[in-house]
Design an enzyme around this catalytic site. Structure first.
Site, PDB file in Angstrom:
ATOM      1  N   LEU A  46      60.384   6.840 -36.335  1.00 11.58           N
ATOM      2  CA  LEU A  46      61.305   7.473 -37.276  1.00 11.58           C
ATOM      3  C   LEU A  46      62.452   8.166 -36.552  1.00 11.58           C
ATOM      4  CD1 LEU A  46      62.030   8.410 -40.157  1.00 11.58           C
ATOM      5  CD2 LEU A  46      60.389  10.285 -39.869  1.00 11.58           C
ATOM      6  N   ASP A  51      62.053  15.167 -26.866  1.00 10.45           N
ATOM      7  CA  ASP A  51      60.717  14.562 -26.913  1.00 10.45           C
ATOM      8  C   ASP A  51      60.054  14.812 -25.561  1.00 10.45           C
ATOM      9  OD1 ASP A  51      58.462  12.792 -27.392  1.00 10.45           O
ATOM     10  OD2 ASP A  51      59.701  11.811 -28.892  1.00 10.45           O
ATOM     11  N   ARG A  69      59.082  12.284 -23.887  1.00 16.64           N
ATOM     12  CA  ARG A  69      59.510  11.102 -23.115  1.00 16.64           C
ATOM     13  C   ARG A  69      60.877  10.675 -23.631  1.00 16.64           C
ATOM     14  NH1 ARG A  69      58.074   6.539 -26.622  1.00 16.64           N
ATOM     15  NH2 ARG A  69      56.910   7.467 -28.311  1.00 16.64           N
ATOM     16  N   TYR A 109      44.708  13.446 -40.303  1.00 24.10           N
ATOM     17  CA  TYR A 109      46.164  13.386 -40.504  1.00 24.10           C
ATOM     18  C   TYR A 109      46.526  13.891 -41.904  1.00 24.10           C
ATOM     19  CZ  TYR A 109      50.723  10.996 -41.079  1.00 24.10           C
ATOM     20  OH  TYR A 109      52.032  10.690 -41.318  1.00 24.10           O
ATOM     21  N   LYS A 161      48.581  17.193 -43.090  1.00 20.67           N
ATOM     22  CA  LYS A 161      49.803  17.111 -43.908  1.00 20.67           C
ATOM     23  C   LYS A 161      49.681  18.002 -45.153  1.00 20.67           C
ATOM     24  CE  LYS A 161      52.406  14.465 -41.403  1.00 20.67           C
ATOM     25  NZ  LYS A 161      53.561  15.083 -40.711  1.00 20.67           N
TER      26      LYS A 161
HETATM   27  C1  AKB Z   1      50.306   6.096 -41.260  1.00 18.15           C
HETATM   28  O1  AKB Z   1      49.994   4.952 -41.596  1.00 18.15           O
HETATM   29  O2  AKB Z   1      49.525   6.899 -40.756  1.00 18.15           O
HETATM   30  C2  AKB Z   1      51.727   6.549 -41.538  1.00 18.15           C
HETATM   31  C3  AKB Z   1      51.845   7.264 -42.840  1.00 18.15           C
HETATM   32  C4  AKB Z   1      51.647   6.531 -44.105  1.00 18.15           C
HETATM   33  O3  AKB Z   1      52.116   8.429 -42.864  1.00 18.15           O
HETATM   34  N1  AKB Z   1      52.614   5.439 -41.509  1.00 18.15           N
END
Ligand code: AKB
Length: 312
Positions: free
Chosen positions: A13, A34, A36, A142, A146
């Site tokens: 992104l 970043d 890198r 994840y 979020k």
């Molecule tokens: C993922 O697949 O983890 C990401 C997202 C949908 O946030 N592309």
């Protein structure tokens, strides 16, 4: 004068956002950072700062010295990689966010962008046209990071007046780089295999529909949200954002219209479980109503644009 800093600039992104912002605001108004450097020549036309977003002192120094008005904080460990490294994923995603929010609270920047994801939804959310305010009970680290991040963004806005804005991105499809560590990434890989003339082994079920978006739409949405008048930004967790929606089978068929010999074989792995907990499609009524969002790319347009760009 506006000065934009992208943290996590060398990811999928980040590269596209920097190029989009260079075109809109000028190369000198956009700085990348970043752990890198980027391999993209266009990105490298602008200034680059080596920065570990989990290092609180380093983030504060960059934001104090840089005179940035806008920060786009894109650092994250995505869904599939996060399941292999749950504590590292949580640490990276949350710590880096707090480092930026704290600086914004101190007035070191005017506006912050932080990406959320369709991963905030879990198995109990309605699958079709998933609503903005439906239940968010994700099953991945994840997704949990979020949901927590969204609530923290709202908290910093309400308690400290931090103007932090956010979008729940679907799977993002762009030609400039390969994504890493996500569940929706299969779709980008499919285009590369198709153009290499190779069979594509897909790790999702053929009928697993997911919300997706062409990168041009994602970048435009990001910049439109950041430019929207403050009173229009009513959602202070994160906005649902819809592009298009397709399954691996539908993608295969769409690619075949241009490359008839393309073939996908299906070997679902652990990522199928993640995908099946996410929506099939998204309702983005609030984004449309509040700041005029409208996607351009449908599946057909997205596939054509990707194949044309990769061929070039
Ligand atoms: C993922 O697949 O983890 C990401 C997202 C949908 O946030 N592309």
């Amino acid at each position: 004068m506006e000065r934009h800093l992208v943290i996590g600039a060398s990811g999928q992104l980040g590269i596209e956002l920097i190029i989009g912002m260079q075109a809109k605001y000028g190369v000198n108004a956009v700085v990348s950072s970043d752990i890198r450097t980027s391999e993209d020549a266009d990105v490298n036309r602008g200034e680059f700062i080596l920065l570990d977003a989990t290092d609180q002192k380093a983030v504060r120094k960059v934001l104090t010295d840089g005179g940035f008005t806008h920060v786009y904080h894109l650092v994250a460990m995505l869904s599939a990689k996060g399941e292999d490294n749950p504590l590292e994923g949580w640490e990276l995603n949350m710590k880096s966010l707090f480092n930026v929010l704290e600086c914004a609270k101190e007035g070191l920047v005017e506006k912050v962008f932080w990406p959320s994801s369709i991963a905030v939804f879990g198995p109990n959310a309605h699958k079709q046209a998933t609503a903005q305010d439906t239940c968010c009970d994700p099953t991945t680290v994840y997704g949990v990071s979020k949901v927590a991040g969204e609530l923290w963004c709202k908290y910093y806005f309400e308690h400290y007046g931090v103007d932090v804005r956010s979008l729940r991105y679907p799977g993002l499809i762009g030609h400039r780089s390969l994504p890493g560590g996500g569940t929706t990434d299969y779709a980008v890989e499919a285009f590369h295999r198709a153009l290499e003339g190779k069979e594509f082994e897909c790790y999702l079920d053929e009928n697993e529909a997911l919300p997706m978006m062409h990168m041009d739409d994602a970048i435009r949405a990001t910049l439109e949200l950041m430019e929207a008048p403050i009173d229009c930004v009513r959602v202070r967790t994160s906005y649902n954002l819809s592009g298009c929606s397709f399954s691996p089978f539908e993608l295969n068929n769409e690619i075949k219209k241009t490359i008839p010999e393309f073939k996908t074989v299906y070997s679902p792995d652990i990522r199928q479980q993640i995908a099946s907990s996410w929506p099939d499609s998204i309702d983005d009524t609030d984004a449309r109503a509040d700041w005029g969002w409208k996607a351009v790319y449908d599946v057909e347009g997205l596939v054509k644009a990707m194949l044309d760009a990769l061929k070039r």
